[in-house]
Scaffold this motif. Structure first.
Motif, PDB file in Angstrom:
ATOM      1  N   ASP A   1      11.436 -14.719  23.158  1.00  0.00           N
ATOM      2  CA  ASP A   1      10.019 -14.366  23.128  1.00  0.00           C
ATOM      3  C   ASP A   1       9.200 -15.275  24.032  1.00  0.00           C
ATOM      4  O   ASP A   1       7.994 -15.089  24.170  1.00  0.00           O
ATOM      5  CB  ASP A   1       9.467 -14.389  21.702  1.00  0.00           C
ATOM      6  N   ASP A   2       9.865 -16.254  24.659  1.00  0.00           N
ATOM      7  CA  ASP A   2       9.222 -17.107  25.655  1.00  0.00           C
ATOM      8  C   ASP A   2      10.316 -17.824  26.430  1.00  0.00           C
ATOM      9  O   ASP A   2      11.508 -17.556  26.238  1.00  0.00           O
ATOM     10  CB  ASP A   2       8.244 -18.094  25.011  1.00  0.00           C
ATOM     11  N   LEU A   3       9.930 -18.775  27.260  1.00  0.00           N
ATOM     12  CA  LEU A   3      10.886 -19.489  28.100  1.00  0.00           C
ATOM     13  C   LEU A   3      11.719 -20.462  27.281  1.00  0.00           C
ATOM     14  O   LEU A   3      11.228 -21.086  26.342  1.00  0.00           O
ATOM     15  CB  LEU A   3      10.137 -20.248  29.189  1.00  0.00           C
ATOM     16  N   LEU A   4      12.976 -20.603  27.663  1.00  0.00           N
ATOM     17  CA  LEU A   4      13.880 -21.502  26.960  1.00  0.00           C
ATOM     18  C   LEU A   4      13.720 -22.946  27.426  1.00  0.00           C
ATOM     19  O   LEU A   4      13.781 -23.877  26.628  1.00  0.00           O
ATOM     20  CB  LEU A   4      15.327 -21.046  27.184  1.00  0.00           C
TER      21      LEU A   4
ATOM     22  N   THR B   1       5.193 -11.859  28.490  1.00  0.00           N
ATOM     23  CA  THR B   1       4.887 -12.259  27.124  1.00  0.00           C
ATOM     24  C   THR B   1       3.571 -11.644  26.660  1.00  0.00           C
ATOM     25  O   THR B   1       2.751 -11.225  27.472  1.00  0.00           O
ATOM     26  CB  THR B   1       4.845 -13.803  27.005  1.00  0.00           C
ATOM     27  N   ARG B   2       3.407 -11.566  25.359  1.00  0.00           N
ATOM     28  CA  ARG B   2       2.213 -10.933  24.790  1.00  0.00           C
ATOM     29  C   ARG B   2       0.959 -11.718  25.172  1.00  0.00           C
ATOM     30  O   ARG B   2       0.945 -12.946  25.134  1.00  0.00           O
ATOM     31  CB  ARG B   2       2.337 -10.864  23.268  1.00  0.00           C
ATOM     32  N   SER B   3      -0.083 -11.006  25.523  1.00  0.00           N
ATOM     33  CA  SER B   3      -1.340 -11.644  25.883  1.00  0.00           C
ATOM     34  C   SER B   3      -2.192 -11.906  24.644  1.00  0.00           C
ATOM     35  O   SER B   3      -2.126 -11.173  23.664  1.00  0.00           O
ATOM     36  CB  SER B   3      -2.121 -10.775  26.871  1.00  0.00           C
ATOM     37  N   MET B   4      -3.003 -12.950  24.729  1.00  0.00           N
ATOM     38  CA  MET B   4      -3.923 -13.300  23.653  1.00  0.00           C
ATOM     39  C   MET B   4      -5.338 -12.817  23.941  1.00  0.00           C
ATOM     40  O   MET B   4      -6.076 -12.452  23.041  1.00  0.00           O
ATOM     41  CB  MET B   4      -3.943 -14.814  23.460  1.00  0.00           C
ATOM     42  N   SER B   5      -5.715 -12.819  25.213  1.00  0.00           N
ATOM     43  CA  SER B   5      -7.099 -12.522  25.574  1.00  0.00           C
ATOM     44  C   SER B   5      -7.263 -11.181  26.276  1.00  0.00           C
ATOM     45  O   SER B   5      -8.388 -10.734  26.495  1.00  0.00           O
ATOM     46  CB  SER B   5      -7.652 -13.619  26.488  1.00  0.00           C
ATOM     47  N   THR B   6      -6.160 -10.553  26.666  1.00  0.00           N
ATOM     48  CA  THR B   6      -6.205  -9.255  27.334  1.00  0.00           C
ATOM     49  C   THR B   6      -5.209  -8.317  26.654  1.00  0.00           C
ATOM     50  O   THR B   6      -4.276  -8.773  25.983  1.00  0.00           O
ATOM     51  CB  THR B   6      -5.849  -9.397  28.828  1.00  0.00           C
TER      52      THR B   6
END
Length: 333
Positions: free
Chosen positions: A213-216, A306-311
């Motif tokens: 779900d993100d960088l390792l 990855t999922r955005s928080m602001s857009t």
């Protein structure tokens, strides 16, 4: 809060050389000369300050505090000197990417909402220098903030530009009628590399160790321990497919100035047949959690949507590391 691993970063990195160190040292000296004693003490540290050198992140500086001083705390002349230092160290493409990532922060600030007041091209980007700028002795220039980390370590003609983090939220936006896409070269190269595979090759390249779900190997992962290589061996690819892998690597390595970038790229190209490529989750350029990796004897690159928080859409995170040259060290662990 960031966590840190005790590391020895002062062991002379495995760099093929070619750095324009004297020019960078001169520009760095010129920047430091613009600072008063109080500001200088906030910007310049001993080269042996390892934990401070490890302090970088993709998070905004309101979440993870950076070392050094914010551009917003500097005068216009000091800001210009700091950016001139970066311009000398980076290629035209690499420098423009810095400006474009900063623009993305201004864009997020203009949207308002969650944490928007913490974003901005001046207040969310910090600069620090480690050691005394020199054509012969080691020193480091560190610049970064939200979705950006430039860690540039020099030692004679040796140079390290890793760890390097680039990202963009959103992936593209419009400023004064022009489209800005800060991570276009990296995203295009990584997705094209996977798209060039046959169905059978793509199956072989899929990671079996799990999903991401993100960088390792993003911020705080400085113990020098990389996972066992897995995925599809580049040695079995056709000439055009190998070229696609090299093009993807070039998008990252090419951020460095001139000859040093070419020498680093030649190093990675010589190791291409011992390199693997892989993916997890998805492989679509706009799919959430699309994850792509290049893993060689020296080079390590990860890219994720990855999922955005602001857009409302996905945004990009990507990290480039050199297993033998992070922070200019042969033994980061």
């Amino acid at each position: 809060m960031q966590t840190f691993t005790a590391v020895n970063l002062n062991t002379n990195g495995d760099s093929p050389g070619g750095a324009n160190t004297a020019e960078v040292a001169a520009a760095t000296t010129a920047f430091l000369a613009t600072l008063d004693a109080t500001t200088l003490a906030k910007v310049q540290f001993d080269f042996s300050e390892n934990q401070k050198r490890q302090t970088w992140s993709n998070f905004p500086t309101t979440t993870v505090a950076r070392e050094g001083v914010a551009l917003a705390a500097l005068t216009t002349a000091q800001q210009q000197a700091a950016m001139a230092m970066l311009k000398v160290a980076l290629s035209d493409t690499g420098y423009q990417q810095v400006l474009n990532i900063q623009k993305s922060d201004d864009y997020l600030n203009s949207l308002g909402g969650q944490g928007a007041d913490g974003f901005g091209a001046l207040k969310d980007y910090y600069v620090a220098v480690y050691g005394a700028p020199s054509a012969t002795d080691p020193f480091m220039v560190q610049f970064g903030g939200h979705h950006l980390a430039r860690n540039l370590t020099y030692n004679g003609d040796k140079v390290s530009q890793t760890p390097q983090f680039v990202g963009s939220e959103p992936t593209s936006f419009t400023v004064d009628g022009a489209t800005v896409a800060p991570v276009k070269d990296e995203s295009t190269g990584m997705f094209a590399m996977v798209a060039a595979l046959t169905a059978e090759q793509k199956t072989a390249a899929k990671l079996t160790s799990g999903t991401y779900d993100d960088l390792l190997m993003g911020p705080t992962h400085d113990d020098g321990t990389f996972p066992a290589a897995e995925g599809l061996a580049v040695s079995g690819l056709g000439a055009a497919q190998k070229k696609a892998v090299l093009t993807a690597i070039t998008a990252y390595v090419g951020d460095l100035n001139g000859a040093a970038a070419q020498k680093s790229l030649a190093k990675y190209e010589s190791e291409l047949d011992s390199t693997k490529i892989s993916w997890a989750n998805n492989t679509g350029p706009s799919d959430e959690s699309s994850y792509i990796r290049i893993d060689g004897p020296s080079v390590w690159i990860e890219f994720i949507n990855t999922r955005s928080m602001s857009t409302p859409d996905i945004h990009y995170h990507s990290v480039y590391r050199d297993k033998t040259n992070d922070y200019g060290s042969t033994k980061p662990s």
